[in-house]
Write an enzyme that holds these catalytic residues in place. Structure first.
Site, mmCIF file in Angstrom:
data_model
loop_
_atom_site.group_PDB
_atom_site.id
_atom_site.type_symbol
_atom_site.label_atom_id
_atom_site.label_comp_id
_atom_site.label_asym_id
_atom_site.label_seq_id
_atom_site.Cartn_x
_atom_site.Cartn_y
_atom_site.Cartn_z
ATOM 1 N N GLY A 29 0.812 -1.096 -0.017
ATOM 2 C CA GLY A 29 -0.075 -0.045 0.063
ATOM 3 C C GLY A 29 0.895 1.190 0.106
ATOM 4 O O GLY A 29 2.239 1.169 0.211
ATOM 5 N N GLY A 64 0.728 5.830 1.367
ATOM 6 C CA GLY A 64 -0.034 6.826 1.728
ATOM 7 C C GLY A 64 0.898 8.220 1.662
ATOM 8 O O GLY A 64 1.871 7.893 1.570
ATOM 9 N N PHE A 86 2.388 11.456 4.189
ATOM 10 C CA PHE A 86 2.505 11.875 5.813
ATOM 11 C C PHE A 86 3.087 13.320 5.611
ATOM 12 O O PHE A 86 3.722 13.651 4.860
ATOM 13 C CB PHE A 86 3.490 10.932 6.127
ATOM 14 C CG PHE A 86 4.975 10.900 5.723
ATOM 15 C CD1 PHE A 86 5.904 11.556 5.822
ATOM 16 C CD2 PHE A 86 5.252 9.626 4.963
ATOM 17 C CE1 PHE A 86 7.329 11.551 5.392
ATOM 18 C CE2 PHE A 86 6.438 9.543 4.557
ATOM 19 C CZ PHE A 86 7.451 10.613 4.604
ATOM 20 N N GLY A 87 2.823 13.788 6.633
ATOM 21 C CA GLY A 87 3.209 15.249 7.031
ATOM 22 C C GLY A 87 4.142 15.092 8.215
ATOM 23 O O GLY A 87 4.728 14.226 8.383
ATOM 24 N N VAL A 127 5.579 14.189 11.851
ATOM 25 C CA VAL A 127 5.316 12.984 12.477
ATOM 26 C C VAL A 127 5.580 12.907 13.964
ATOM 27 O O VAL A 127 6.252 13.588 14.461
ATOM 28 C CB VAL A 127 6.597 11.945 11.910
ATOM 29 C CG1 VAL A 127 6.354 10.466 12.633
ATOM 30 C CG2 VAL A 127 6.444 11.701 10.398
ATOM 31 N N ASP A 139 -9.401 11.801 8.077
ATOM 32 C CA ASP A 139 -9.699 10.728 7.193
ATOM 33 C C ASP A 139 -9.891 9.216 7.595
ATOM 34 O O ASP A 139 -9.370 8.485 7.030
ATOM 35 C CB ASP A 139 -8.431 10.804 6.032
ATOM 36 C CG ASP A 139 -8.747 10.156 4.661
ATOM 37 O OD1 ASP A 139 -10.004 9.963 4.427
ATOM 38 O OD2 ASP A 139 -7.892 9.781 4.008
#
Length: 243
Positions: free
Chosen positions: A31, A33, A35-36, A38, A115
């Protein structure tokens, strides 16, 4: 760029990650995704961040491996969902709720996920749920109750109306998303049938929402409670969503 809030986060060499993934071969990809910033927040119902890799242009996060993949691959697959009894369904629902509660009020930071959906909940080897994918999450200050943004990110259908239309988000908008997710677990399919759920509840026929029979009568009252909580998540007045 990526900021790491906890300096004790283990750092992996790029060569180590390349070796573990057979040089990032596509067959090992499970998968992806975004990220901003952490933040290393740990809870049994949040996916555990194991470490990171910062080499040259490469910026990677290393998470624990979740054997059973995402929740959507279970509840929207007739064969796989059929193998789950209602006790497992109930444990998954409670685990997601506990993880969300931790983000909202029990961790040292108040985090709005923004989300929450079935594909962002992962299942471990024992089907314990763990919330993942914090790329769109926002951190609130101690006294902050609500945020506003012109950049709407998330997944339509799971978004609270005030966020989708006006960019307003808060703990309550995550609660709305949880309601959609809870409805999908109960129905066993992708659904936005909030009004039908209300109609059946008012007519005294809420069990018609449940996609398969409950053989263990001890879970009947629990699932009725889940349906009630689900409907509270969709109250028209956001002030009533704090369940």
């Amino acid at each position: 760029g990526m900021q790491v809030d906890d300096m004790d986060l283990p750092v992996f060499d790029l060569s180590t990650i390349a070796k573990a993934t057979s040089n990032f071969t596509i067959k090992n990809k499970i998968g992806e995704g975004g990220f901003g910033p952490v933040y290393r927040i740990q809870h049994r119902n949040l996916v555990k961040l194991l470490g990171c890799c910062l080499e040259g242009e490469e910026k990677m996060l290393v998470y624990e491996y979740m054997l059973n993949g995402s929740l959507d691959s279970f509840i929207f697959d007739e064969q796989r969902s059929g193998s789950l009894d209602w006790s497992k369904h109930f444990n998954i629902i409670c685990g997601i709720a506990k993880g969300l509660l931790f983000l909202h009020q029990d961790s040292r930071l108040r985090i709005i996920h923004k989300d929450l959906k079935a594909s962002n909940v992962l299942l471990d080897s024992e089907l314990n749920p763990k919330i993942s994918e914090f790329g769109t999450a926002r951190i609130f200050g101690v006294d902050q109750q609500e945020g506003n943004t012109k950049r709407i990110v998330g997944t339509y259908g799971y978004m609270a109306p005030e966020y989708a239309t006006d960019g307003l988000f808060s703990v309550k908008s995550d609660v709305f998303s949880f309601g959609v997710l809870l409805l999908e677990i109960i129905l066993g399919k992708r659904s936005r049938e909030y009004y039908n759920a209300w109609k059946l509840w008012k007519e005294g026929r809420p069990l018609e929402l449940i996609y398969k029979s409950i053989e263990d009568s001890s879970f009947l009252s629990r699932m009725l409670h889940c349906i009630h909580v689900n409907l509270l998540c969709f109250q028209q007045n956001p002030e009533d969503w704090n369940v």
